[in-house]
Design an enzyme around this catalytic site. Sequence first.
Site, mmCIF file in Angstrom:
data_model
loop_
_atom_site.group_PDB
_atom_site.id
_atom_site.type_symbol
_atom_site.label_atom_id
_atom_site.label_comp_id
_atom_site.label_asym_id
_atom_site.label_seq_id
_atom_site.Cartn_x
_atom_site.Cartn_y
_atom_site.Cartn_z
ATOM 1 N N LYS A 131 12.598 -5.282 -7.651
ATOM 2 C CA LYS A 131 11.305 -5.316 -6.949
ATOM 3 C C LYS A 131 10.206 -5.793 -7.897
ATOM 4 C CE LYS A 131 11.883 -1.022 -6.412
ATOM 5 N NZ LYS A 131 11.781 0.428 -6.143
ATOM 6 N N GLY B 13 4.415 5.527 -3.929
ATOM 7 C CA GLY B 13 5.581 5.624 -3.037
ATOM 8 C C GLY B 13 6.047 4.313 -2.432
ATOM 9 N N THR B 14 5.527 3.183 -2.906
ATOM 10 C CA THR B 14 5.958 1.892 -2.342
ATOM 11 C C THR B 14 7.465 1.687 -2.527
ATOM 12 O OG1 THR B 14 5.276 0.888 -4.409
ATOM 13 C CG2 THR B 14 3.825 0.548 -2.536
ATOM 14 N N THR C 289 -0.902 2.781 -3.950
ATOM 15 C CA THR C 289 0.452 2.235 -4.043
ATOM 16 C C THR C 289 1.505 3.320 -4.276
ATOM 17 O OG1 THR C 289 0.091 1.929 -6.394
ATOM 18 C CG2 THR C 289 -0.329 0.024 -4.980
HETATM 19 N N1 LIG Z 1 0.163 -4.822 -4.797
HETATM 20 C C1 LIG Z 1 1.218 -5.119 -4.033
HETATM 21 N N2 LIG Z 1 1.102 -6.038 -3.028
HETATM 22 C C2 LIG Z 1 2.159 -6.343 -2.234
HETATM 23 N N3 LIG Z 1 3.371 -5.771 -2.377
HETATM 24 C C3 LIG Z 1 3.556 -4.850 -3.352
HETATM 25 C C4 LIG Z 1 2.491 -4.480 -4.232
HETATM 26 N N4 LIG Z 1 2.960 -3.526 -5.090
HETATM 27 C C5 LIG Z 1 4.244 -3.339 -4.762
HETATM 28 N N5 LIG Z 1 4.620 -4.126 -3.720
HETATM 29 C C6 LIG Z 1 5.923 -4.163 -3.049
HETATM 30 O O1 LIG Z 1 6.321 -2.812 -2.884
HETATM 31 C C7 LIG Z 1 7.726 -2.658 -3.076
HETATM 32 C C8 LIG Z 1 7.960 -1.672 -4.220
HETATM 33 O O2 LIG Z 1 7.742 -2.360 -5.435
HETATM 34 P P1 LIG Z 1 7.449 -1.714 -6.850
HETATM 35 O O3 LIG Z 1 7.970 -2.663 -7.855
HETATM 36 O O4 LIG Z 1 6.017 -1.321 -6.929
HETATM 37 O O5 LIG Z 1 8.353 -0.395 -6.783
HETATM 38 P P2 LIG Z 1 8.207 1.002 -7.525
HETATM 39 O O6 LIG Z 1 7.586 0.820 -8.855
HETATM 40 O O7 LIG Z 1 9.561 1.596 -7.475
HETATM 41 O O8 LIG Z 1 7.230 1.828 -6.594
HETATM 42 P P3 LIG Z 1 6.734 3.381 -6.758
HETATM 43 O O9 LIG Z 1 7.125 3.856 -8.112
HETATM 44 O O10 LIG Z 1 5.271 3.309 -6.501
HETATM 45 O O11 LIG Z 1 7.413 4.116 -5.659
HETATM 46 C C9 LIG Z 1 8.243 -4.078 -3.321
HETATM 47 O O12 LIG Z 1 8.678 -4.624 -2.099
HETATM 48 C C10 LIG Z 1 7.016 -4.820 -3.863
HETATM 49 O O13 LIG Z 1 7.088 -6.199 -3.620
HETATM 50 C C1 LIG Z 2 9.771 12.988 -5.643
HETATM 51 C C2 LIG Z 2 9.437 11.597 -6.064
HETATM 52 N N1 LIG Z 2 10.369 10.649 -5.924
HETATM 53 C C3 LIG Z 2 10.093 9.366 -6.292
HETATM 54 C C4 LIG Z 2 8.861 9.023 -6.823
HETATM 55 C C5 LIG Z 2 8.580 7.597 -7.273
HETATM 56 O O1 LIG Z 2 7.574 7.039 -6.586
HETATM 57 C C6 LIG Z 2 7.915 10.065 -6.951
HETATM 58 N N2 LIG Z 2 6.673 9.817 -7.456
HETATM 59 N N3 LIG Z 2 8.220 11.327 -6.568
#
Ligand SMILES: Nc1ncnc2c1ncn2[C@@H]1O[C@H](COP(=O)(O)OP(=O)(O)OP(=O)(O)O)[C@@H](O)[C@H]1O
Ligand SMILES: Cc1ncc(CO)c(N)n1
Length: 276
Positions: free
Chosen positions: A176, A212-213, A210
């Site tokens: 991602k 939980g994305t 952002t």
């Molecule tokens: N600013 C943004 N604009 C559009 N899409 C985004 C943005 N930030 C993240 N995404 C999308 O959100 C999804 C999750 O990506 P990301 O790489 O942020 O995951 P993550 O770090 O595991 O998230 P988190 O830790 O917040 O749960 C992907 O599909 C990414 O393309």
């Molecule tokens: C419980 C839990 N799972 C996953 C994430 C990652 O976003 C978080 N912040 N908290």
Amino acid sequence: MGAIKEVLTIAGSDSGGGAGIQADIKTFQELGVFGTSAITAVTAQNTQGVSGIFPMERGTVRQQIDAVGSDFEIAAVKTGMLFDASIIEETAKGIRRYGWKYVIVDPVMIAKGGAALLQEEAVEAMKAQLLPLATVITPNIPEAEVLSGIEIRDPETRLLAAKRILDYGAESVVIKGGHGNDPDFTEDFYLHTGGASLMLRSNRISTRQTHGTGCTFAAALTAEMAKGAPMNEALFTAKQFVQAALGHPLNIGSGHGPTNHAAFRNFSGKGEVQLV
Ligand SMILES: Nc1ncnc2c1ncn2[C@@H]1O[C@H](COP(=O)(O)OP(=O)(O)OP(=O)(O)O)[C@@H](O)[C@H]1O
Ligand SMILES: Cc1ncc(CO)c(N)n1
């Protein structure tokens, strides 16, 4: 209309409601599948960060998986925060015991504020026991770097990292792009062991909300796979779901607020995500 599909998330609870089990269940509900859960850890967490982590005993995780597995027809299982090697082992054993078809592994490691949601010494257990069971793994860029041992700087190193991760036995991986360095775009890169690849590209939305994305993306993917969508369509819907959730912020809390899990229902911006 056929029977509703049943799915399971094995993950941590986020008291703040934006990530973890809570994000998963909200996303499942929005996409029309029936969500069940096995909680691996309780976190005290809000939009400002994580203030406490309380892992479950491994037997508690096992019993939840067995309660669900012995009574439900699970069409797809998702894993999130697993915290330690013993919980990873129970999760992998449970998945093998029930032979679930679609396994979506979100290798959650570190929360936005820096709290460790996976112990460092558990990474090896994840590689050895869980990745071989995965239909798809969904690391963000830092997680992909830890799993592959490769620093991701450009498309070439991203491809190398994806290949290295597939060496652990998963069927496919999507790296991602939320942590990427392009100010205008995000790119999620998908690679299948057979060599097929896809890129999901969207405008980068400028927002602090952002939290939980990643969980939301993987949960949407799980729901679509459970419903039988082909992988490219499931990925596309998952990316659109997150794009809608980020694009219609709720303004909850004073830190990194949650995304809007209900926004996709009214989403008309189909052109906002390109599948390349
Ligand atoms: N600013 C943004 N604009 C559009 N899409 C985004 C943005 N930030 C993240 N995404 C999308 O959100 C999804 C999750 O990506 P990301 O790489 O942020 O995951 P993550 O770090 O595991 O998230 P988190 O830790 O917040 O749960 C992907 O599909 C990414 O393309
Ligand atoms: C419980 C839990 N799972 C996953 C994430 C990652 O976003 C978080 N912040 N908290």
